[in-house]
Design an enzyme around this catalytic site. Sequence first.
Site, PDB file in Angstrom:
ATOM      1  N   ASP A 220      -9.392  11.755  72.800  1.00 25.89           N
ATOM      2  CA  ASP A 220     -10.324  11.316  71.766  1.00 25.89           C
ATOM      3  C   ASP A 220     -10.887  12.567  71.099  1.00 25.89           C
ATOM      4  OD1 ASP A 220     -12.436   9.805  70.315  1.00 25.89           O
ATOM      5  OD2 ASP A 220     -11.855   8.178  71.654  1.00 25.89           O
ATOM      6  N   GLY A 242      -5.937  15.717  70.534  1.00 29.99           N
ATOM      7  CA  GLY A 242      -7.219  15.038  70.440  1.00 29.99           C
ATOM      8  C   GLY A 242      -7.451  14.573  69.020  1.00 29.99           C
ATOM      9  N   HIS A 243      -8.681  14.113  68.753  1.00 31.76           N
ATOM     10  CA  HIS A 243      -9.029  13.584  67.437  1.00 31.76           C
ATOM     11  C   HIS A 243      -9.862  14.556  66.617  1.00 31.76           C
ATOM     12  CE1 HIS A 243      -8.506   9.138  68.992  1.00 31.76           C
ATOM     13  NE2 HIS A 243      -7.429   9.878  69.114  1.00 31.76           N
ATOM     14  N   GLY A 244      -9.957  15.807  67.063  1.00 28.28           N
ATOM     15  CA  GLY A 244     -10.674  16.809  66.286  1.00 28.28           C
ATOM     16  C   GLY A 244     -12.131  16.918  66.674  1.00 28.28           C
ATOM     17  N   ASN A 274      -7.066  14.589  63.736  1.00 32.14           N
ATOM     18  CA  ASN A 274      -7.966  15.039  62.677  1.00 32.14           C
ATOM     19  C   ASN A 274      -8.380  16.475  62.976  1.00 32.14           C
ATOM     20  OD1 ASN A 274      -8.498  12.259  61.370  1.00 32.14           O
ATOM     21  ND2 ASN A 274      -9.056  11.924  63.505  1.00 32.14           N
TER      22      ASN A 274
END
Length: 396
Positions: A220, A242-244, A274
């Site tokens: 995440d 991950g999602h940044g 991201n």
Amino acid sequence: MKCSFEIVVLLLFFLSTTSVNGEIPPKIFDVTMYGAVANGEIDNAQVFLKAWTDACNYVGRSRIWIPKGTYLLGSVSFIGPCKGSIIFVIKGILKAPTDPSTFFTDTWIGFRYLDDLVVKGGGVLNGQGSSAWKYNDCQRNPQCKNLPVTMRFDFVKNSRIQSLKSINSKNSHFNLFACYNMNISHVKLTAPADSPNTDGIHIGTSSKIKILHANISTGDDCISMVAGSQNIEISDVSCGPGHGISIGSLGRSLAQQHVKGINVRNCTFTNTDNGVRIKTWSPSLYSVASDMTFENIIMNNVRNPVVIDQQYCPAGGCPVESESSVQINDVTFSNIRGTSSTKVVVNLLCSRILPCKNVKLIDINLAYLGPGGPATSMCSHVIGSSHGKQIPGGCL
């Protein structure tokens, strides 16, 4: 029982610092002296709590010592206030339970209502998350139960977390709520890219937080900051997968809990969904997110490098004609360079009823090498300006 070399050194150090002018000397609280068993099978929660109680009641400086070895540890919360400062030293490996009957709580290891706490030691927090991830069904089950955060800090101030490794958390690795003046440094947080909700560091209703020299690979957000996050400094963080690094999502609850003073600098993103992102719900309650800087950022094959998304509805499309009521002001994206895995490398989608104000794009150099190129930028309801190099051409 023979003392380890490290304990002997500590004892000699503490003896050399015994009371001057009546000052109470520091004291070590070794969990093995309380009966902790490092076989990875016996739950040591009550033993750790006994050591904590004695350390917390000691009026001098306390050091809780967890030697090398593997310690099974059930859900436990170390609660203050305490009579003196505490250093919580983890040298060994702490393992979370894998019995499903122990999963449904919000905390594995918690620290609450504390001042002048240090958690360090080079040890490992093993959340054993693969045993629990299948129970994370909150997107389709409104009656879902919490899974435990690996290490939670609530109402903690003037404290440090450093030199720790957290692997395979069941939920977030570290969670900060209502904290003030905390430094997190030299941590390594890892979980598989497909592990659900395993945020690296999650921050809410906290201020004056520094995150430095961290390596985060997770399923995440590497770092997420939600309502009430203020004066947050993030530097030298490697993120991916991950999602940044995200601000938000904002606006679903905690109206008037503003976000302000977020600085993300000198970070690297590799193969993330991201890069740097601000996201708000649509529709949403009113709040303000302002004074945010993302500077000196390297993107390596990042799917969405630069994002403002004020129509964030992850479970499905936002309601027709809905708009976010979160006002985003004073945002700077500066010296962001590297490569994107998608064509739209800068995507600023702001609210129609409360457009983003004073957004600056400075020296952006992002390439897309896939089909359908070249890279493009998209802006909607943004009031701002572009400066310096703009590759692709800026949309402001």
